[in-house]
Design an enzyme around this catalytic site. Structure first.
Site, PDB file in Angstrom:
ATOM      1  N   ARG A   1       8.626  72.095  73.882  1.00  0.00           N
ATOM      2  CA  ARG A   1       9.169  70.767  74.162  1.00  0.00           C
ATOM      3  C   ARG A   1      10.324  70.403  73.230  1.00  0.00           C
ATOM      4  NH1 ARG A   1       6.060  65.325  75.875  1.00  0.00           N
ATOM      5  NH2 ARG A   1       5.609  66.744  77.569  1.00  0.00           N
TER       6      ARG A   1
ATOM      7  N   ARG B   1       7.072  70.038  80.388  1.00  0.00           N
ATOM      8  CA  ARG B   1       5.640  69.861  80.628  1.00  0.00           C
ATOM      9  C   ARG B   1       5.057  71.184  81.147  1.00  0.00           C
ATOM     10  NH1 ARG B   1       2.661  65.065  81.303  1.00  0.00           N
ATOM     11  NH2 ARG B   1       4.572  63.844  81.419  1.00  0.00           N
TER      12      ARG B   1
ATOM     13  N   SER C   1       3.327  62.652  68.054  1.00  0.00           N
ATOM     14  CA  SER C   1       2.394  61.532  68.145  1.00  0.00           C
ATOM     15  C   SER C   1       1.557  61.469  66.876  1.00  0.00           C
ATOM     16  CB  SER C   1       1.486  61.708  69.365  1.00  0.00           C
ATOM     17  OG  SER C   1       0.679  60.591  69.560  1.00  0.00           O
TER      18      SER C   1
ATOM     19  N   ARG D   1      -2.957  73.048  78.380  1.00  0.00           N
ATOM     20  CA  ARG D   1      -3.284  71.823  79.109  1.00  0.00           C
ATOM     21  C   ARG D   1      -3.070  72.048  80.596  1.00  0.00           C
ATOM     22  NH1 ARG D   1      -0.553  67.246  75.097  1.00  0.00           N
ATOM     23  NH2 ARG D   1      -1.948  67.643  73.338  1.00  0.00           N
TER      24      ARG D   1
ATOM     25  N   GLU E   1       8.872  61.676  74.507  1.00  0.00           N
ATOM     26  CA  GLU E   1       7.920  61.861  73.419  1.00  0.00           C
ATOM     27  C   GLU E   1       7.832  63.326  72.996  1.00  0.00           C
ATOM     28  OE1 GLU E   1       4.312  63.342  71.999  1.00  0.00           O
ATOM     29  OE2 GLU E   1       4.051  62.811  74.116  1.00  0.00           O
TER      30      GLU E   1
END
Length: 420
Positions: free
Chosen positions: A388, A273, A350, A258, A347
């Site tokens: 993460r 991130r 998801s 990403r 988070e």
């Protein structure tokens, strides 16, 4: 994507979804464009039929009639060509608007424009309190020589990471463990490429809205995927399955990428991130039944929670708001893990139900018990994503001397060792 018939008959519901998901889309303009396209297509068909009728009369016509008939046929063909030329632009505009059409959100989803409208529906575990000054995950990495964040930045740029030693080994074993755990729930493990063609991203729903967040390989007409869902959605695209084949259950493993465009200044320290990561993703194609979808949603969420409990990480379950859940989602629950150094939950998972919104884009269909071909429902959920997940794992289980005590639920991954 929604069907145009649904949009026509449930216009008020569609307007509410557009507003709830904060989408800039004029449904009246879409319906007007659809009417124009249908009218033009009808006229083109009539003109072609007229031209064919005239052509059929030509051979039997008197010599003095042929010139007039020829002109009529030519005029009909010219008008049809003009309409076709204009129709291509209108169809392109119509298809672009349809790709912006949001899915209808679950009636229980909090209505609001962003993450500030999300609601905590359940909290599991108690955030740890320390009787010493705890370290953040970066300090733990440095103290134990588990990473080399500065050197790898010189090689690959910012927001990259390089794990070392036992932590590098633990990351790989955590991914394999997640695959095996989800496989035990009846899912087929599958490894996937990290890249895909543009149409795969359109079918999955990431394009056109999130194109700027995606790395593009221009010379190869490929893009790097940020989730295995891109490839998994495309595997059965265009097929007509039989109902007996459903549900199709995949647990995909892939490297993910990403660009993190627009996130400057957010979570720049450490592993939270980064541009490249690995992820184990649950993916379901099931019958087009709301109750069946709801049951799978709970199963997917429960599987991810089981992994978090095994790692003894406190977490909370979030009901995601309409404006934060994404264009195609019907319902979305995030799992947020406790990060002591931030003194808040972040988070890490998801879980999303999309009903037939994604299936319509990808042409994921099946023949039901009545013999009718219908669009399936799709769901997806993170089983585990790294690095993460390492942030709450390391920080919650650190000791006063800067070591990390492995939770009992995952010690078997490291030969039963008590400490990492």
């Amino acid at each position: 994507m929604l069907s145009i018939d649904f949009i026509k008959t449930q216009t008020d519901t569609v307007r509410e979804a557009i507003a709830a998901k904060n989408v800039d889309l004029d449904v009246d303009a879409l319906l007007a464009l659809d009417a124009e396209i249908r009218s033009a297509k009808t006229e083109i068909d009539q003109l072609r039929a007229e031209r064919n009728r005239i052509s059929g009369m030509f051979k039997d016509a008197a010599p003095d009639e042929k010139a007039a008939l020829g002109k009529q046929a030519k005029d009909a063909g010219k008008r049809a060509s003009e309409l076709e030329a204009g129709l291509a632009d209108k169809v392109a505009a119509y298809e672009a608007m349809m790709l912006q059409m949001p899915g209808i959100p679950w009636e229980g989803a909090p209505v609001g424009p962003g993450e500030e409208d999300n609601v905590v529906i359940r909290t599991e575990g108690t955030p740890r309190t320390f009787d010493f000054e705890p370290l953040d995950h970066v300090a733990l990495l440095e103290k134990n020589d588990w990473a080399d964040l500065s050197r790898i930045t010189q090689v690959s740029g910012s927001r990259t990471y390089c794990l070392k030693g036992r932590l590098a080994l633990l990351e790989q074993k955590l991914m394999a463990w997640a695959l095996e755990e989800i496989m035990g729930n009846g899912f087929e493990p599958i490894t996937l490429p990290a890249y895909a063609r543009e149409d795969a991203f359109i079918r999955q729903g990431q394009f056109p809205g999130h194109r700027e967040e995606t790395y593009e390989l221009e010379k190869d007409d490929l893009f790097l995927a940020g989730t295995a869902e891109v490839a998994l959605t495309g595997l059965h695209s265009g097929e007509i399955l039989e109902e007996a084949q459903l549900p199709i259950l995949y647990v995909g493993y892939s490297p993910c990428f990403r660009r993190e465009a627009g996130s400057a200044g957010r979570d720049v320290r450490g592993l939270l991130r980064v541009h490249q990561f690995v992820k184990v993703e649950q993916f379901v194609i099931c019958q087009a039944d709301e109750d069946v979808s709801a049951e799978w949603h709970e199963k997917l969420l429960g599987a991810a929670e089981k992994l978090l409990r095994a790692m003894d990480i406190p977490y909370q379950v979030i009901e995601t708001s309409t404006g934060d859940m994404g264009l195609g989602k019907y319902r979305m629950n995030d799992l947020e893990s406790w990060v002591p150094s931030l003194n808040k939950y972040r988070e890490t998972h998801s879980c999303s139900t999309l009903h037939d919104w994604q299936a319509r884009r990808a042409k994921l269909r099946y023949r039901n018990s009545d013999g009718k071909v219908v669009f399936a429902h799709t769901l997806n959920n993170t089983a585990l994503a790294s690095p993460r997940i390492l942030v709450p794992l390391l920080e919650n289980h650190q000791t006063e001397d800067g070591r990390v005590k492995l939770p009992e639920g995952i010690r078997h991954l490291m030969n039963g060792d008590e400490y990492l």
